[in-house]
Design an enzyme around this catalytic site. Structure first.
Site, PDB file in Angstrom:
ATOM      1  CD  GLU A 305      -2.794  -1.180   2.469  1.00  0.00           C
ATOM      2  OE1 GLU A 305      -3.932  -1.611   2.330  1.00  0.00           O
ATOM      3  OE2 GLU A 305      -2.350  -0.761   3.572  1.00  0.00           O
TER       4      GLU A 305
HETATM    5  C1  TNX Z   1      -4.003  -3.820   5.161  1.00  0.00           C
HETATM    6  S1  TNX Z   1      -2.236  -6.137   4.987  1.00  0.00           S
HETATM    7  C2  TNX Z   1      -2.730  -3.487   5.571  1.00  0.00           C
HETATM    8  C3  TNX Z   1      -2.522  -2.989   6.951  1.00  0.00           C
HETATM    9  C4  TNX Z   1      -3.813  -2.853   7.700  1.00  0.00           C
HETATM   10  C5  TNX Z   1      -4.671  -4.056   7.404  1.00  0.00           C
HETATM   11  C6  TNX Z   1      -5.916  -4.109   8.191  1.00  0.00           C
HETATM   12  C7  TNX Z   1      -1.287  -5.078   4.632  1.00  0.00           C
HETATM   13  C8  TNX Z   1      -0.094  -5.586   4.043  1.00  0.00           C
HETATM   14  N1  TNX Z   1      -1.608  -3.800   4.854  1.00  0.00           N
HETATM   15  O1  TNX Z   1      -1.836  -1.768   6.927  1.00  0.00           O
HETATM   16  O2  TNX Z   1      -3.534  -2.758   9.052  1.00  0.00           O
HETATM   17  O3  TNX Z   1      -4.996  -4.060   6.040  1.00  0.00           O
HETATM   18  O4  TNX Z   1      -6.489  -5.364   8.110  1.00  0.00           O
END
Ligand code: TNX
Length: 532
Positions: A305
């Site tokens: 992300e």
């Molecule tokens: C996605 S999973 C994210 C996290 C959040 C999570 C909440 C991932 C690699 N990144 O930053 O905490 O969803 O479920």
């Protein structure tokens, strides 16, 4: 039929005739001095859980419980594990446990196997009901066991919530109880940078909001005694706002992003800009410092992300970062987005984006539109990520959000009305709530897609994100009972929900012995004798 209380279920299990009666005082013999630390751990844990007092005897062959490092032709029937071992490719976790009508015997080829065997015996003894004199009766049985996957982990988000080391140790104990061998620590994110490394010299004084190097070292040692490798994650280039706050020279004029949370509150995010020479310098120092604390083979580099970061800049960043990690003798692992950089050093990724967890229209509070667009655009790329990884023979740790995300809200109610409030606030509301049986209903190889083969899977990892977790009670409410179900998928072949939930019913007893709050799902046949 013999009632099976061991979680995860063993590979082979042959019921025998009769019972082994274990009284309040027992002798246990450990056939090899390298097993001495295991003896100490086992005796202390049995006594704490059951009041049964174990004396370590020296002479093998006459004890109530006998543990030995030994080979046995029967080991030939154990199917060797698939995937990647976090400690060493030579690890052998298999063991044989024989409960006879006079004594119990454990054989293993390595101390780690003896530890797994002792853990199974510990579960049998601690979950069994005791008679009025305090003794237990175990049914005679023979287990020949070893894991299905070599990598079985929990990723724990310490950025969104700080847990003191003493509480993390309790999580490590819980992992050991379910035969996990990886604790993946998510140490940095937009909201906090929980390590000393990377902090400017003036901000290194311990203040209870980050872990000192010696605290991390203490956790690594504690976990190692329980055969658990600690994999540190420093999440970059995205999710890096906290580092940019600590080191304003990492602002490049284009690398700060914003997104809205479910609550509508705007959250700052930042990505590290590879065009600034300071970026690479800071990260090289961070990994160098961490390499002195974490002796394991793997470093997690995050990679998820990177909101609003152009793809070519992302690629450039990853291609500069990974050689720094490999030069330290560490193998990098990252979230699935990492494959988008197409870097030669990427050998392992962690799959997380299962589409079905994201809430569809009409399912409660949706994400704010602009964030939903970011998330959906990222999720739309999930299939391509995986196909690219498979094409390049990159191994995949399986953490599909629908099955392995412990912050997905529970869909069923608690059988304890006192848990109503907890039930409401623990779990991210942007996910569709799922029943335990739904999250349990998956298969790690097929979940990777129709092109996947068993050899593509490195292992299985649960993920505990802590945005909605405020304290240790919330944490264990989210961990239990789903974590035990993920242990099943990592260690065992197909176990039915009926068998698993029946075993869960007995494990409440262990969690009570540990003083751990857990979700008392109405869908689990909690054993009344497990007594809450
Ligand atoms: C996605 S999973 C994210 C996290 C959040 C999570 C909440 C991932 C690699 N990144 O930053 O905490 O969803 O479920």
């Amino acid at each position: 039929m013999l009632f099976m209380q061991i979680i995860p279920a063993p590979q082979r299990h042959v019921p025998g005739n009769g019972f082994l009666r274990l009284g309040r005082e027992l002798t246990v013999s450990f056939g090899d001095t390298v097993l001495a630390p295991l003896a100490e751990w086992f005796c202390a844990d049995i006594e704490r859980r059951t009041g049964i007092c174990l004396t370590v005897g020296t002479k093998s062959g006459h004890a109530d419980i006998d543990v030995a490092l030994a080979d046995d032709p029967e080991f030939a029937v154990v199917t060797p594990p698939l995937g990647v071992d976090p400690a060493s490719p030579d690890t052998d976790e298999s063991y044989i446990l024989i409960v006879g009508d006079h004594r119990a015997q454990i054989k293993a080829r390595q101390p780690v196997g003896a530890f797994r065997g002792l853990t199974s015996l510990l579960q049998l003894v601690a979950a069994a009901p005791r008679d009025s004199g305090g003794s237990v009766a175990l049914q005679a049985q023979r287990l020949i066991d070893g894991p299905r996957f070599a990598w079985r982990g929990l990723s724990l988000d310490l950025a969104r919530r700080f847990f003191p080391p003493v509480q993390i140790r309790r999580v490590i104990d819980l992992l050991a109880l379910y035969k996990f061998n990886v604790l993946h620590l998510h140490l940095t994110d937009d909201v906090a940078w929980r390590i000393e490394a990377g902090r400017p010299a003036a901000l290194r004084r311990p203040d209870g909001t980050f872990y000192t190097n010696s605290e991390l070292q203490g956790l690594v040692d504690y976990a190692a005694k329980r055969f658990i490798a600690v994999v540190p994650e420093v999440d970059t280039p995205g999710h890096a706002a906290a580092l940019v706050d600590l080191r304003p020279q990492l602002r490049s004029g284009r690398n700060v992003a914003h997104y809205k949370r479910v609550s509508g509150i705007t959250q700052q995010s930042a990505w590290l800009d590879p065009e600034l020479p300071e970026t690479v310098e800071v990260m090289a120092n961070v990994f160098q410092e961490l390499a002195e604390i974490f002796p394991g083979r793997f470093f997690h580099v995050g990679g998820d992300e990177a909101w609003q970061m152009p793809d070519d800049v992302y690629r450039d960043y990853v291609r500069r970062l990974l050689p720094i990690v490999t030069a330290l003798g560490k193998a990098p692992i990252g979230w699935q987005e990492l494959v988008r950089a197409n870097a030669a050093e990427t050998q392992m990724i962690q799959f997380w984006m299962s589409q079905e967890t994201f809430r569809g229209p009409g399912r409660g509070r949706p994400l704010p539109a602009e964030t939903a667009t970011l998330v959906a655009a990222n999720a739309a790329r999930t299939l391509a990520d995986i196909l690219d990884a498979l094409r390049d023979h990159i191994k995949v740790v399986m953490s599909p959000s629908a099955n392995c995300y412990l912050d997905v809200p529970y869909a069923e109610q608690s059988s304890d009305p006192a848990q109503a409030l907890l039930h409401q606030h623990v779990g991210l509301r942007s996910y569709r709530p799922l029943r335990l049986e739904e999250t349990f209903d998956w298969e790690p190889v097929t979940a990777l897609g129709s092109d996947a083969k068993p050899l593509d899977v490195a292992g299985v990892e649960a993920a505990m994100w802590c945005e909605t977790v405020q304290n240790f009670g919330d944490l264990t409410f989210a961990l239990l009972p789903r974590l035990a179900g993920i242990a099943e998928k990592g260690w065992s072949m197909a176990t039915s929900w009926t068998d698993h939930s029946t075993a869960l019913g007995w494990h409440a007893r262990l969690w009570n012995q540990d003083g751990l709050a857990f979700f008392r799902a109405e869908s689990v046949p909690w054993s009344r004798r497990a007594a809450w």
